[in-house]
Design a protein around this motif. Structure first.
Motif, PDB file in Angstrom:
ATOM      1  N   ASN A 125       9.683  -6.693  13.348  1.00 32.13           N
ATOM      2  CA  ASN A 125       9.947  -5.258  13.280  1.00 32.13           C
ATOM      3  C   ASN A 125       8.603  -4.525  13.221  1.00 32.13           C
ATOM      4  N   GLY A 126       8.638  -3.277  12.819  1.00 35.36           N
ATOM      5  CA  GLY A 126       7.409  -2.490  12.705  1.00 35.36           C
ATOM      6  C   GLY A 126       7.115  -2.081  11.276  1.00 35.36           C
ATOM      7  N   ILE A 127       7.462  -2.922  10.308  1.00 35.56           N
ATOM      8  CA  ILE A 127       7.299  -2.594   8.887  1.00 35.56           C
ATOM      9  C   ILE A 127       5.818  -2.629   8.526  1.00 35.56           C
ATOM     10  N   LYS A 128       5.369  -1.591   7.841  1.00 31.82           N
ATOM     11  CA  LYS A 128       3.978  -1.484   7.428  1.00 31.82           C
ATOM     12  C   LYS A 128       3.791  -1.680   5.925  1.00 31.82           C
ATOM     13  N   VAL A 129       4.815  -1.360   5.134  1.00 33.91           N
ATOM     14  CA  VAL A 129       4.692  -1.428   3.678  1.00 33.91           C
ATOM     15  C   VAL A 129       5.903  -2.173   3.125  1.00 33.91           C
ATOM     16  N   ILE A 130       5.663  -3.066   2.166  1.00 33.34           N
ATOM     17  CA  ILE A 130       6.747  -3.777   1.478  1.00 33.34           C
ATOM     18  C   ILE A 130       7.199  -2.919   0.296  1.00 33.34           C
ATOM     19  N   ARG A 131       8.428  -2.420   0.344  1.00 31.98           N
ATOM     20  CA  ARG A 131       8.956  -1.602  -0.749  1.00 31.98           C
ATOM     21  C   ARG A 131      10.477  -1.527  -0.655  1.00 31.98           C
ATOM     22  N   ASN A 132      11.076  -0.861  -1.667  1.00 39.15           N
ATOM     23  CA  ASN A 132      12.527  -0.660  -1.756  1.00 39.15           C
ATOM     24  C   ASN A 132      13.296  -1.980  -1.852  1.00 39.15           C
ATOM     25  N   LEU A 133      12.760  -2.935  -2.612  1.00 36.27           N
ATOM     26  CA  LEU A 133      13.429  -4.207  -2.854  1.00 36.27           C
ATOM     27  C   LEU A 133      13.697  -4.418  -4.348  1.00 36.27           C
ATOM     28  N   GLU A 134      13.776  -3.352  -5.102  1.00 28.05           N
ATOM     29  CA  GLU A 134      13.947  -3.463  -6.549  1.00 28.05           C
ATOM     30  C   GLU A 134      15.324  -4.003  -6.939  1.00 28.05           C
ATOM     31  N   ARG A 151      -0.811  -5.346   3.375  1.00 27.15           N
ATOM     32  CA  ARG A 151      -1.061  -5.699   1.971  1.00 27.15           C
ATOM     33  C   ARG A 151       0.215  -6.268   1.349  1.00 27.15           C
ATOM     34  N   ILE A 152       0.047  -7.239   0.477  1.00 32.83           N
ATOM     35  CA  ILE A 152       1.177  -7.822  -0.264  1.00 32.83           C
ATOM     36  C   ILE A 152       1.348  -7.035  -1.559  1.00 32.83           C
ATOM     37  N   LEU A 170      -1.294  -8.190   9.241  1.00 27.45           N
ATOM     38  CA  LEU A 170      -2.668  -7.676   9.172  1.00 27.45           C
ATOM     39  C   LEU A 170      -3.240  -7.808   7.773  1.00 27.45           C
ATOM     40  N   ILE A 171      -2.848  -8.848   7.064  1.00 25.26           N
ATOM     41  CA  ILE A 171      -3.256  -9.030   5.669  1.00 25.26           C
ATOM     42  C   ILE A 171      -4.681  -9.568   5.630  1.00 25.26           C
ATOM     43  N   LYS A 172      -5.525  -8.930   4.797  1.00 27.41           N
ATOM     44  CA  LYS A 172      -6.925  -9.338   4.663  1.00 27.41           C
ATOM     45  C   LYS A 172      -7.235  -9.993   3.323  1.00 27.41           C
ATOM     46  N   ARG A 173      -6.265  -9.978   2.413  1.00 25.00           N
ATOM     47  CA  ARG A 173      -6.516 -10.534   1.081  1.00 25.00           C
ATOM     48  C   ARG A 173      -5.189 -10.941   0.453  1.00 25.00           C
ATOM     49  N   ILE A 174      -5.162 -12.084  -0.197  1.00 29.51           N
ATOM     50  CA  ILE A 174      -3.972 -12.543  -0.906  1.00 29.51           C
ATOM     51  C   ILE A 174      -4.005 -11.966  -2.319  1.00 29.51           C
ATOM     52  N   SER A 185       6.512 -21.811  -1.783  1.00 26.90           N
ATOM     53  CA  SER A 185       6.059 -21.882  -0.391  1.00 26.90           C
ATOM     54  C   SER A 185       5.537 -20.525   0.046  1.00 26.90           C
ATOM     55  N   LEU A 186       4.320 -20.533   0.595  1.00 27.68           N
ATOM     56  CA  LEU A 186       3.689 -19.312   1.104  1.00 27.68           C
ATOM     57  C   LEU A 186       3.182 -19.597   2.512  1.00 27.68           C
ATOM     58  N   GLN A 187       3.703 -18.850   3.471  1.00 24.81           N
ATOM     59  CA  GLN A 187       3.270 -18.966   4.865  1.00 24.81           C
ATOM     60  C   GLN A 187       2.572 -17.667   5.239  1.00 24.81           C
ATOM     61  N   ILE A 188       1.262 -17.773   5.429  1.00 18.93           N
ATOM     62  CA  ILE A 188       0.439 -16.597   5.675  1.00 18.93           C
ATOM     63  C   ILE A 188      -0.537 -16.871   6.820  1.00 18.93           C
ATOM     64  N   SER A 189      -0.043 -17.558   7.842  1.00 19.55           N
ATOM     65  CA  SER A 189      -0.876 -17.872   9.011  1.00 19.55           C
ATOM     66  C   SER A 189      -1.021 -16.656   9.908  1.00 19.55           C
TER      67      SER A 189
END
Length: 557
Positions: A125-134, A151-152, A170-174, A185-189
């Protein structure tokens, strides 16, 4: 939004107000007129469009550009229709999985009622921000790969999250993963991770055991320290990173550093590999070689032990068969079941069906074993000439290969044909000689055939002496100077004519009638040659010598 347009004629407004006044039955009082104008303004929104100077001169209105269509957004109605289409529950809280991949979603929203979700797919999809999962507190698997996430964050409510996939982003830092206590399990390739500091946050995830960092931009050899500090790391993938080439003995080093590592990159880490790597770390290549040989000997011993155990089970089963047969024979002979003979299980040969009795040491054999030996040693069905010796009695002489008789080669289909057949020409000459030469003087006198006898020794010597002198052979030959000139001229003319004509021209110049004449002349020539050959043969026989009279044969003898 409705289209924006300009109403230039005031008569249209007046007509509309009059029609509304008639419908409501309002008179011409100022208050009534004001109410009608208010209704007209509510129903018809007239906005004056900006008009350019050129358009004003021409008296034309200009339409305003339409706004762009907004991106797709998740709505409650869409989610209900989607669940119905995917054959899920229309009641949101009853669904434990939701497939929203390849939907063109730019923002996560409208998931408040889906509180029972355990797996959420938001791939591609085109998701840019992780939110609204409370409200997704029961979520176990979250798939956010192939999006535009930089960003995570905002994952604190997902306390039961076990698998997180944020590859191809486009993540630059964990970061912000220490709040997930059961993340395994973390997949961040396929992201933009580069240095040790970018992945140092992995140390704060105590239960993390599977990490996929392939195809990033890691180039710092110190990342090994991060992996060595992870207590439960079992699966690690660093393929596609330049740091692999900068670490000397990469696979052995990581195997020694990560004590719980069981799978590295594209293949597993076996116990043998770990033992050899640890030996290499302590004693170098020599210790590694010794450890590898030790493991090879252990593997061979394990294989031999398993084979011996299987053979022991098979021999015991074969011994039981022998014991049952001996018991039946003993009972048939009138003996007691308690005194029936038995065989030694260690002496059983399951291939030939032989075994040794414990009471008298006699070798017994099953019928199947005898049939097998009969088929193996003699295919024709005859009895064996020599009994088979036990393995412990075989000597070196028995193992020697005995010479066998060489079988003659099979006769081919042409074996009955004569090897040296006489040709037709030889048979023809023999027939001619038989018809022309007499075998005895009596046959000569009656048939008139030529009688050929053996030459005396002195005549044979004269003939051989004349042939042996080479000077007489070339005495009658002319010298080169005696050759006539007309002959040279004639040969030169023939050669010139031969050079001037080609084979094609000669063939073209021969007419059909001449060709027939030439074929007839050639046939006549062959017949003439055959008759001359017979005549020469007969004359040669007559010229060999004068035929002696019958009384002269006695003198020759």
């Amino acid at each position: 939004m409705p289209l924006i347009e300009e109403i230039q004629e005031d008569d249209k407004v007046e007509d509309m107000t009059c029609s509304l006044a008639e419908e409501k039955g309002i008179g011409s009082s100022p208050a009534s007129e004001a109410s009608v104008l208010a209704d007209v303004s509510n129903k018809v929104q007239v906005v004056a469009a900006p008009i350019s100077s050129d358009a004003k001169e021409k008296g034309k209105a200009v339409d305003v550009e339409k706004p762009k269509q907004e991106y797709f957004r998740l709505t409650k109605q869409f989610l209900k229709d989607h669940c119905k289409k995917m054959k899920l529950y229309t009641t949101p809280r009853l669904n434990d999985v939701l497939y929203l991949h390849y939907k063109g979603i730019y923002e996560i929203e409208s998931l408040e009622e889906y509180t029972g979700l355990k797996c959420l797919w938001l791939e591609s999809n085109g998701i840019k921000v992780i939110r609204n999962l409370e409200n997704q507190t029961l979520l176990r698997c979250l798939y956010l790969h192939q999006n535009l996430i930089g960003r995570i964050e905002n994952l604190e409510a997902l306390q039961q999250l076990d698998t997180l996939n944020v590859s191809n982003n486009l993540i630059k830092r964990i970061e912000n993963l220490s709040c997930l206590p059961v993340l395994h399990s973390l997949q961040i390739s396929h992201n933009k991770l580069k240095t040790k500091d970018d992945i140092a946050h992995l140390i704060e995830c105590p239960e993390l055991s599977v990490v996929d960092l392939s195809h990033n931009k890691l180039n710092d050899p110190e990342v090994i320290d991060v992996f060595a500090s992870m207590a439960h790391l079992r699966v690690l993938n660093l393929m596609g990173n330049s740091v692999i080439k900068k670490i000397k003995n990469y696979r052995k080093t990581l195997t020694v550093k990560c004590k719980e590592l069981q799978y590295l990159d594209d293949r597993p880490v076996f116990p043998k590999d770990r033992a050899c790597a640890e030996a290499w770390a302590t004693g170098g290549p020599e210790a590694e070689k010794a450890e590898r040989e030790l493991w090879i000997s252990k593997e061979r011993k394990q294989i031999s032990d398993s084979v011996n155990a299987m053979l022991k089970i098979r021999n015991q089963a074969e011994a039981n068969r022998h014991n049952e047969r001996l018991l039946a024979e003993h009972l048939a002979a009138g003996g007691d079941a308690s005194g029936a003979p038995e065989v030694d299980p260690d002496s059983v040969d399951w291939l030939t069906g032989t075994a040794t009795r414990l009471d008298n040491g006699e070798t017994v054999q099953t019928e199947e074993g005898k049939q097998l030996e009969q088929l193996e040693y003699n295919a024709e069905g005859t009895t064996l000439k020599e009994p088979v010796k036990p393995l412990n009695e075989v000597t070196f002489e028995d193992l020697q290969i005995k010479p066998t008789e060489v079988q003659p080669p099979a006769e081919s289909i042409y074996g009955n044909r004569k090897k040296n057949e006489r040709t037709d020409t030889e048979n023809f000459i023999d027939q001619i000689v038989k018809d022309c030469v007499a075998s005895s003087p009596a046959e000569q006198s009656t048939t008139g055939k030529v009688l050929i006898t053996e030459l005396p020794d002195y005549e044979i010597q004269e003939i051989s002496s004349t042939v042996a002198d080479p000077g007489d052979m070339y005495a009658d030959l002319p010298e080169l100077e005696e050759i006539d000139e007309p002959l040279v001229e004639q040969t030169s003319i023939v050669e010139q004519e031969r050079k001037s004509f080609t084979g094609i021209n000669l063939i073209e110049e021969i007419p059909d009638d001449k060709e027939e004449d030439s074929m007839a002349s050639l046939a006549n020539m062959n017949s003439i040659v055959d008759t001359q050959l017979l005549e020469n043969l007969i004359t040669c026989d007559k010229k060999v010598g004068e035929v002696p009279a019958p009384n002269e044969f006695e003198e020759l003898d």
